[in-house]
Design a protein around this motif. Structure first.
Motif, short mmCIF file in Angstrom:
data_model
loop_
_atom_site.label_atom_id
_atom_site.label_comp_id
_atom_site.label_asym_id
_atom_site.label_seq_id
_atom_site.Cartn_x
_atom_site.Cartn_y
_atom_site.Cartn_z
N GLY A 62 0.76 -1.15 -0.12
CA GLY A 62 -0.09 0.10 0.09
C GLY A 62 0.82 1.47 0.17
O GLY A 62 0.18 2.50 -0.08
N PHE A 63 2.06 1.15 0.06
CA PHE A 63 3.06 2.39 -0.15
C PHE A 63 2.78 2.70 -1.60
O PHE A 63 2.64 2.03 -2.61
CB PHE A 63 4.43 2.28 0.09
N GLU A 64 3.04 4.24 -1.52
CA GLU A 64 3.27 4.76 -3.29
C GLU A 64 4.51 4.77 -3.59
O GLU A 64 5.71 5.03 -2.69
CB GLU A 64 2.73 6.07 -3.19
N VAL A 65 5.08 3.87 -4.55
CA VAL A 65 6.44 3.63 -4.76
C VAL A 65 6.81 4.30 -6.17
O VAL A 65 6.38 4.15 -7.30
CB VAL A 65 6.54 2.09 -4.99
N PHE A 66 8.03 4.95 -5.99
CA PHE A 66 8.88 5.54 -7.13
C PHE A 66 10.16 4.70 -7.13
O PHE A 66 10.82 4.44 -6.28
CB PHE A 66 8.82 6.86 -7.03
#
Ligand code: VGL
Ligand code: ZN
Length: 200
Positions: free
Chosen positions: A163-167
Protein backbone atom coordinates in the motif's frame (compact mmCIF):
# COMPACT_ATOMS: atom_id res chain seq x y z
CA UNK A 1 7.74 14.57 4.37
CA UNK A 2 6.10 11.14 4.57
CA UNK A 3 8.73 9.98 2.09
CA UNK A 4 11.67 7.63 2.53
CA UNK A 5 14.67 6.95 0.34
CA UNK A 6 15.53 3.26 0.34
CA UNK A 7 19.01 2.52 -0.98
CA UNK A 8 19.27 -1.13 -1.93
CA UNK A 9 22.47 -3.18 -1.54
CA UNK A 10 25.14 -0.59 -2.53
CA UNK A 11 27.85 -3.10 -1.59
CA UNK A 12 31.29 -3.95 -2.96
CA UNK A 13 30.24 -7.34 -4.32
CA UNK A 14 27.71 -5.68 -6.64
CA UNK A 15 30.27 -3.18 -7.96
CA UNK A 16 33.16 -3.60 -10.41
CA UNK A 17 35.58 -6.23 -9.11
CA UNK A 18 32.95 -7.76 -6.81
CA UNK A 19 31.72 -11.36 -6.74
CA UNK A 20 28.35 -10.54 -8.33
CA UNK A 21 29.30 -7.35 -10.11
CA UNK A 22 26.54 -5.37 -11.77
CA UNK A 23 27.97 -3.54 -14.78
CA UNK A 24 28.79 0.07 -13.82
CA UNK A 25 27.24 -0.49 -10.38
CA UNK A 26 29.48 2.08 -8.72
CA UNK A 27 28.67 4.79 -11.25
CA UNK A 28 25.38 5.63 -9.54
CA UNK A 29 26.89 6.28 -6.12
CA UNK A 30 27.61 10.02 -6.42
CA UNK A 31 24.07 10.71 -7.58
CA UNK A 32 22.67 8.54 -4.76
CA UNK A 33 24.64 10.70 -2.35
CA UNK A 34 23.09 13.78 -3.96
CA UNK A 35 19.63 12.23 -3.66
CA UNK A 36 20.18 11.67 0.06
CA UNK A 37 20.26 15.46 0.53
CA UNK A 38 16.57 15.58 -0.44
CA UNK A 39 15.30 13.08 2.17
CA UNK A 40 14.84 13.07 5.92
CA UNK A 41 14.28 9.33 6.23
CA UNK A 42 16.95 7.18 4.61
CA UNK A 43 17.21 3.41 4.82
CA UNK A 44 20.09 1.28 3.58
CA UNK A 45 19.70 -2.41 2.89
CA UNK A 46 22.63 -4.78 3.06
CA UNK A 47 22.63 -8.26 1.52
CA UNK A 48 24.11 -10.36 4.35
CA UNK A 49 24.54 -14.08 3.75
CA UNK A 50 26.16 -16.83 5.82
CA UNK A 51 28.76 -18.85 3.88
CA UNK A 52 26.40 -21.85 3.83
CA UNK A 53 23.63 -19.84 2.16
CA UNK A 54 21.36 -21.89 -0.09
CA UNK A 55 21.42 -19.28 -2.88
CA UNK A 56 25.14 -19.96 -3.47
CA UNK A 57 25.81 -22.30 -6.41
CA UNK A 58 28.92 -23.53 -4.60
CA UNK A 59 26.76 -25.07 -1.88
CA UNK A 60 24.98 -27.23 -4.46
CA UNK A 61 27.97 -28.22 -6.61
CA UNK A 62 26.22 -26.28 -9.38
CA UNK A 63 27.17 -23.56 -11.86
CA UNK A 64 26.26 -19.98 -10.96
CA UNK A 65 23.26 -18.50 -12.80
CA UNK A 66 21.46 -21.85 -13.07
CA UNK A 67 18.08 -22.52 -11.43
CA UNK A 68 17.10 -24.83 -8.60
CA UNK A 69 13.73 -25.72 -7.06
CA UNK A 70 13.48 -24.73 -3.40
CA UNK A 71 10.55 -25.35 -1.05
CA UNK A 72 9.36 -21.82 -1.77
CA UNK A 73 9.77 -22.07 -5.57
CA UNK A 74 12.42 -21.53 -8.21
CA UNK A 75 15.68 -19.93 -7.09
CA UNK A 76 18.58 -18.66 -9.19
CA UNK A 77 21.94 -19.84 -7.89
CA UNK A 78 24.46 -17.03 -7.50
CA UNK A 79 28.21 -16.87 -7.06
CA UNK A 80 29.12 -16.60 -3.35
CA UNK A 81 28.50 -12.95 -2.53
CA UNK A 82 27.96 -10.58 0.41
CA UNK A 83 29.23 -13.10 2.93
CA UNK A 84 28.67 -11.74 6.44
CA UNK A 85 31.69 -9.77 7.62
CA UNK A 86 33.54 -9.95 4.29
CA UNK A 87 34.88 -6.95 2.37
CA UNK A 88 32.44 -7.79 -0.43
CA UNK A 89 29.55 -7.31 1.97
CA UNK A 90 30.70 -3.84 3.04
CA UNK A 91 29.04 -0.80 1.59
CA UNK A 92 31.06 0.76 -1.23
CA UNK A 93 33.46 3.27 0.29
CA UNK A 94 32.06 6.15 -1.76
CA UNK A 95 28.51 5.70 -0.45
CA UNK A 96 27.54 8.21 2.23
CA UNK A 97 26.28 6.01 5.07
CA UNK A 98 26.20 8.76 7.69
CA UNK A 99 22.71 10.00 6.96
CA UNK A 100 20.81 6.72 7.19
CA UNK A 101 18.33 6.05 9.98
CA UNK A 102 18.26 2.30 9.53
CA UNK A 103 20.55 -0.32 8.05
CA UNK A 104 18.47 -3.37 7.25
CA UNK A 105 20.33 -6.63 6.76
CA UNK A 106 18.63 -9.37 4.77
CA UNK A 107 19.40 -12.87 3.55
CA UNK A 108 20.79 -14.17 6.84
CA UNK A 109 18.58 -17.25 6.94
CA UNK A 110 20.67 -19.95 5.21
CA UNK A 111 17.55 -21.65 3.85
CA UNK A 112 15.75 -18.69 2.27
CA UNK A 113 17.03 -16.01 -0.10
CA UNK A 114 15.76 -12.48 0.39
CA UNK A 115 15.66 -10.11 -2.55
CA UNK A 116 13.02 -7.81 -1.16
CA UNK A 117 13.58 -5.40 1.70
CA UNK A 118 10.15 -6.43 3.04
CA UNK A 119 9.87 -10.21 2.77
CA UNK A 120 12.16 -13.16 2.27
CA UNK A 121 11.68 -15.12 -0.96
CA UNK A 122 9.11 -17.40 0.70
CA UNK A 123 6.92 -14.24 0.48
CA UNK A 124 5.96 -14.76 4.10
CA UNK A 125 8.86 -14.12 6.49
CA UNK A 126 8.93 -10.39 7.18
CA UNK A 127 12.02 -8.23 7.69
CA UNK A 128 10.11 -5.78 9.91
CA UNK A 129 10.55 -2.88 7.48
CA UNK A 130 6.81 -2.41 6.91
CA UNK A 131 6.22 -1.77 10.62
CA UNK A 132 9.18 0.59 10.81
CA UNK A 133 7.84 2.69 7.94
CA UNK A 134 4.28 2.73 9.26
CA UNK A 135 5.44 3.91 12.70
CA UNK A 136 7.32 6.74 10.99
CA UNK A 137 4.19 7.62 8.99
CA UNK A 138 5.95 7.03 5.69
CA UNK A 139 3.59 6.82 2.72
CA UNK A 140 5.92 7.18 -0.26
CA UNK A 141 9.00 5.13 -1.05
CA UNK A 142 11.77 6.21 -3.42
CA UNK A 143 13.98 3.27 -4.35
CA UNK A 144 17.46 3.19 -5.83
CA UNK A 145 20.56 0.97 -5.77
CA UNK A 146 21.34 -2.54 -6.97
CA UNK A 147 20.15 -4.45 -8.72
CA UNK A 148 17.26 -2.93 -10.69
CA UNK A 149 15.86 -6.31 -11.78
CA UNK A 150 16.31 -8.20 -8.49
CA UNK A 151 16.43 -6.53 -5.12
CA UNK A 152 15.11 -3.14 -6.25
CA UNK A 153 12.37 -4.82 -8.29
CA UNK A 154 11.14 -7.15 -5.53
CA UNK A 155 11.30 -4.40 -2.92
CA UNK A 156 9.27 -2.12 -5.18
CA UNK A 157 6.61 -4.78 -5.84
CA UNK A 158 6.25 -5.67 -2.17
CA UNK A 159 6.13 -2.00 -1.20
CA UNK A 160 3.32 -1.39 -3.69
CA UNK A 161 1.44 -4.52 -2.55
CA UNK A 162 1.67 -3.25 1.03
CA UNK A 163 0.00 0.00 0.00
CA UNK A 164 2.92 2.41 -0.24
CA UNK A 165 3.21 4.73 -3.21
CA UNK A 166 6.41 3.54 -4.86
CA UNK A 167 8.82 5.42 -7.09
CA UNK A 168 12.01 3.99 -8.57
CA UNK A 169 14.80 6.37 -9.51
CA UNK A 170 15.70 4.59 -12.76
CA UNK A 171 18.92 6.52 -13.26
CA UNK A 172 20.08 5.57 -9.74
CA UNK A 173 19.95 1.83 -10.45
CA UNK A 174 21.75 -0.70 -12.67
CA UNK A 175 20.50 -4.11 -13.78
CA UNK A 176 22.01 -7.61 -13.75
CA UNK A 177 19.83 -8.47 -16.78
CA UNK A 178 19.71 -12.29 -16.80
CA UNK A 179 17.31 -13.76 -19.40
CA UNK A 180 15.58 -10.45 -20.09
CA UNK A 181 15.02 -9.81 -16.39
CA UNK A 182 15.41 -6.06 -16.87
CA UNK A 183 12.56 -5.89 -19.36
CA UNK A 184 10.35 -8.20 -17.29
CA UNK A 185 10.96 -6.18 -14.14
CA UNK A 186 10.17 -2.91 -15.87
CA UNK A 187 6.92 -4.27 -17.32
CA UNK A 188 5.76 -5.73 -13.98
CA UNK A 189 6.51 -2.50 -12.15
CA UNK A 190 4.60 -0.38 -14.64
CA UNK A 191 1.62 -2.79 -14.43
CA UNK A 192 1.67 -2.43 -10.64
CA UNK A 193 1.51 1.35 -10.85
CA UNK A 194 5.08 1.81 -9.66
CA UNK A 195 6.45 5.05 -11.05
CA UNK A 196 9.77 4.83 -12.86
CA UNK A 197 11.29 8.29 -12.75
CA UNK A 198 14.71 9.91 -13.06
CA UNK A 199 16.39 11.74 -10.21
CA UNK A 200 18.62 13.90 -12.41
C1 VGL B 1 20.85 -9.33 -5.31
C2 VGL B 1 21.10 -11.35 -6.35
C3 VGL B 1 21.45 -11.94 -5.15
C4 VGL B 1 20.51 -7.87 -5.41
C5 VGL B 1 21.18 -9.90 -4.09
O1 VGL B 1 20.92 -7.08 -4.54
O2 VGL B 1 19.85 -7.50 -6.41
N1 VGL B 1 20.80 -10.05 -6.41
N2 VGL B 1 21.48 -11.21 -4.03
ZN1 ZN C 1 22.21 -12.10 -2.26
Amino acid sequence: MNSALIIIDMQNDFCTGGALAVKDGEKIIQCINDAQKEFKTIILTQDWHPQEHSSFASNHGAEPYTNIEMEYGSQILWPDHCVQGSTGANFHRDLNTNKSDLILRKGSNPKIDSYSAFFENDKNTTTGLEGYLIKKDIKRLYLCGLAFDYCVFYSALDGANLGFEVFVFKDLTKAIDLNDSKKTAKKSMIEKGIKLINFS
